[in-house]
Design an enzyme around this catalytic site. Structure first.
Site, mmCIF file in Angstrom:
data_model
loop_
_atom_site.group_PDB
_atom_site.id
_atom_site.type_symbol
_atom_site.label_atom_id
_atom_site.label_comp_id
_atom_site.label_asym_id
_atom_site.label_seq_id
_atom_site.Cartn_x
_atom_site.Cartn_y
_atom_site.Cartn_z
ATOM 1 N N LYS A 240 -10.821 -4.158 -3.697
ATOM 2 C CA LYS A 240 -11.133 -2.797 -3.632
ATOM 3 C C LYS A 240 -10.812 -1.958 -4.330
ATOM 4 O O LYS A 240 -11.451 -0.900 -4.885
ATOM 5 C CB LYS A 240 -12.244 -2.096 -2.453
ATOM 6 C CG LYS A 240 -13.257 -3.277 -1.531
ATOM 7 C CD LYS A 240 -12.875 -2.849 -0.216
ATOM 8 C CE LYS A 240 -13.843 -3.615 1.182
ATOM 9 N NZ LYS A 240 -13.017 -4.230 2.424
ATOM 10 N N LYS B 50 0.716 -1.197 -0.297
ATOM 11 C CA LYS B 50 -0.326 -0.118 -0.143
ATOM 12 C C LYS B 50 1.021 1.828 0.029
ATOM 13 O O LYS B 50 0.109 2.490 -0.286
ATOM 14 C CB LYS B 50 -1.279 0.401 1.260
ATOM 15 C CG LYS B 50 -1.903 -0.975 0.942
ATOM 16 C CD LYS B 50 -3.452 -0.556 1.935
ATOM 17 C CE LYS B 50 -4.685 -1.742 1.536
ATOM 18 N NZ LYS B 50 -5.589 -1.665 2.593
ATOM 19 N N LYS C 266 -4.616 -9.938 -6.416
ATOM 20 C CA LYS C 266 -6.031 -10.785 -6.159
ATOM 21 C C LYS C 266 -7.021 -9.866 -6.252
ATOM 22 O O LYS C 266 -6.809 -8.068 -6.642
ATOM 23 C CB LYS C 266 -6.166 -10.512 -4.376
ATOM 24 C CG LYS C 266 -5.636 -8.936 -3.652
ATOM 25 C CD LYS C 266 -5.891 -9.339 -1.825
ATOM 26 C CE LYS C 266 -5.849 -7.502 -1.774
ATOM 27 N NZ LYS C 266 -5.316 -7.596 -0.450
HETATM 28 P P1 TYM Z 1 -10.518 -5.880 3.904
HETATM 29 O O1 TYM Z 1 -11.591 -4.620 4.293
HETATM 30 O O2 TYM Z 1 -9.376 -5.808 3.035
HETATM 31 O O3 TYM Z 1 -11.410 -7.273 3.456
HETATM 32 C C1 TYM Z 1 -12.326 -7.875 4.220
HETATM 33 C C2 TYM Z 1 -12.278 -9.730 4.608
HETATM 34 O O4 TYM Z 1 -11.922 -10.201 2.812
HETATM 35 C C3 TYM Z 1 -11.273 -11.028 2.663
HETATM 36 N N1 TYM Z 1 -10.530 -10.554 1.111
HETATM 37 C C4 TYM Z 1 -10.354 -12.078 0.823
HETATM 38 N N2 TYM Z 1 -10.608 -13.548 0.529
HETATM 39 C C5 TYM Z 1 -10.061 -13.498 -0.452
HETATM 40 N N3 TYM Z 1 -9.818 -13.287 -2.084
HETATM 41 C C6 TYM Z 1 -10.209 -11.672 -2.074
HETATM 42 N N4 TYM Z 1 -9.398 -10.815 -2.739
HETATM 43 C C7 TYM Z 1 -9.823 -11.002 -1.151
HETATM 44 N N5 TYM Z 1 -10.685 -9.975 -0.649
HETATM 45 C C8 TYM Z 1 -10.229 -9.110 0.860
HETATM 46 C C9 TYM Z 1 -10.151 -10.405 3.601
HETATM 47 O O5 TYM Z 1 -9.337 -11.074 4.322
HETATM 48 C C10 TYM Z 1 -11.213 -10.489 4.743
HETATM 49 O O6 TYM Z 1 -10.457 -11.036 5.742
HETATM 50 N N6 TYM Z 1 -7.458 -5.228 8.162
HETATM 51 C C11 TYM Z 1 -8.843 -5.996 7.495
HETATM 52 C C12 TYM Z 1 -9.635 -5.539 8.023
HETATM 53 C C13 TYM Z 1 -9.348 -6.306 9.642
HETATM 54 C C14 TYM Z 1 -9.705 -7.067 10.380
HETATM 55 C C15 TYM Z 1 -9.245 -6.694 11.622
HETATM 56 C C16 TYM Z 1 -9.700 -8.671 9.657
HETATM 57 C C17 TYM Z 1 -8.986 -5.476 10.596
HETATM 58 N N7 TYM Z 1 -9.338 -5.412 11.951
HETATM 59 C C18 TYM Z 1 -9.515 -7.721 13.078
HETATM 60 C C19 TYM Z 1 -9.746 -9.072 11.095
HETATM 61 C C20 TYM Z 1 -9.855 -8.907 12.320
HETATM 62 C C21 TYM Z 1 -9.475 -5.729 5.596
HETATM 63 O O7 TYM Z 1 -8.520 -4.707 5.921
HETATM 64 O O8 TYM Z 1 -9.864 -6.212 5.680
#
Ligand code: TYM
Length: 340
Positions: A203, A114, A200
């Site tokens: 968003k 990022k 991957k």
């Molecule tokens: P975020 O918002 O990017 O994504 C949310 C969830 O979706 C999963 N994900 C994917 N899984 C499979 N293939 C993909 N292409 C894909 N893109 C996204 C992510 O792995 C995630 O589970 N940092 C985290 C949010 C967060 C969090 C936490 C998660 C903040 N605190 C504590 C777990 C525990 C994030 O930005 O996810």
């Protein structure tokens, strides 16, 4: 079991989020026993680590609540809230900053991705982001954290922080933190971009054609699937034949994950056929799966008062659950706060 996970309220919910994480949240919620608890939150505090528009954050958060409820998260059974309404997340992060090591954070691949070439200009929040994520789960003594593959490294860090804190500040028979286990779905841990089978689905990809949003209508879904990048070969009849063909592997994996079949079973059906036959079948399957979610979403997102009420109720419960661990952390560090 204490199940905790979060999602950033930026952009719309896409197929990678759904298959990699949210569908598992719903399954875990639905199979929970009476002693277990699920907490799912909107990571709005994480969202300020990148440039954002303050006037849009609350709306985006409410939309994501509507999307999660549309996918099957039930605010009566799960605690659904946003971080900003539970100050204990930010407080615990600061307390854990004393335990997390610079060297650990320097290894995080998400920060490298990022910040890119602009490391010096990246926010400090982007760098310490994984410590807030550790606080998110450790605050509630999470035992299981359902996430996609890309979040596993952050969960490893959460375990390291918990372990070091317990070692440094707690007696052996009274650790403050539980070490959380990440849970990833083997069939959909990493859904890839429709434009590039080695990146991957995300968003933040500037191309809308790279991802299927849960709120896309049938025409958009069909168009994106038909335009998805592929190679000229027909599909193989066994999974070994997908090696070195990342786009084909991704589309077949999506079909398998959505239909609940094994990759080999999908190939037994479509092996020898070209993408001209496979893509419409995949498109139809996705439309069938997504249309009901998207219809519910459109209805739910109208009622902003109700969505705000869901978050207020969730935050109230989350604040109560967070208190004992936050207090124990202050105490273990020798920080005295008097009565409050
Ligand atoms: P975020 O918002 O990017 O994504 C949310 C969830 O979706 C999963 N994900 C994917 N899984 C499979 N293939 C993909 N292409 C894909 N893109 C996204 C992510 O792995 C995630 O589970 N940092 C985290 C949010 C967060 C969090 C936490 C998660 C903040 N605190 C504590 C777990 C525990 C994030 O930005 O996810």
């Amino acid at each position: 079991m204490r199940i905790v996970s979060g999602i950033q309220p930026t952009g719309s919910l896409h197929l990678g989020n759904y298959l990699g994480a949210i569908r598992n949240w719903v399954r875990m919620q639905d199979s929970m026993d009476a002693d277990s608890q699920c907490l799912f939150f909107l990571a709005d505090l994480h969202a300020i680590s990148m440039p954002h528009v303050p006037g849009e954050l609350h709306s985006a958060t409410l939309e994501m609540v509507a999307a999660l409820v549309a996918c099957g998260i039930d605010p009566d059974r799960s605690i659904l809230f946003n971080q900003a309404q539970v100050p204990a997340h930010a407080e615990l992060q600061w307390l854990l900053n004393g335990t997390a090591r610079m060297g650990w954070l320097n290894r995080m691949t998400q920060f490298k991705d990022k910040s890119g070439k602009n490391r010096e200009g990246a926010s400090v929040a982007l760098f310490t982001y994984p410590v807030l994520q550790a606080a998110d789960v450790l605050l509630y003594q999470a035992s299981h954290v359902p996430v996609g593959e890309d979040q596993k490294q952050h969960l490893e860090l959460a375990r390291d922080v918990a372990q070091k804190f317990n070692n440094d500040f707690c007696s052996e028979d009274a650790p403050v933190f539980t070490l959380p286990d990440p849970i990833t779905p083997p069939e959909a841990a990493r859904i890839m971009s429709l434009r590039d089978g080695t990146a991957k689905m995300s968003k933040s990809d500037p191309s809308e054609m790279s991802r299927i949003n849960l709120m896309d209508d049938a025409d958009e879904i069909m168009k994106k699937v038909k335009k998805a990048k592929t190679d000229p070969e027909p599909l193989p009849s066994e999974s070994a034949g997908l090696q070195g063909r990342p786009e084909a592997l991704n589309l077949v994996s999506i079909y398998a994950a959505v239909s609940g079949k094994e990759v080999d079973a999908v190939l037994a059906e479509f092996g020898g056929q070209g993408f001209g036959a496979f893509k419409p079948a995949l498109g139809n399957l996705l439309v069938e799966t997504i249309a009901p979610l998207s219809a519910r979403f459109v209805e739910l997102k109208q009622d902003r008062e109700e969505l705000d009420a869901i978050l207020a109720k969730g935050a109230l419960k989350a604040r109560g659950l967070a208190e004992p661990t936050l207090n124990a952390t202050y105490d273990a560090l020798g920080l005295v706060r008097g009565h409050h």
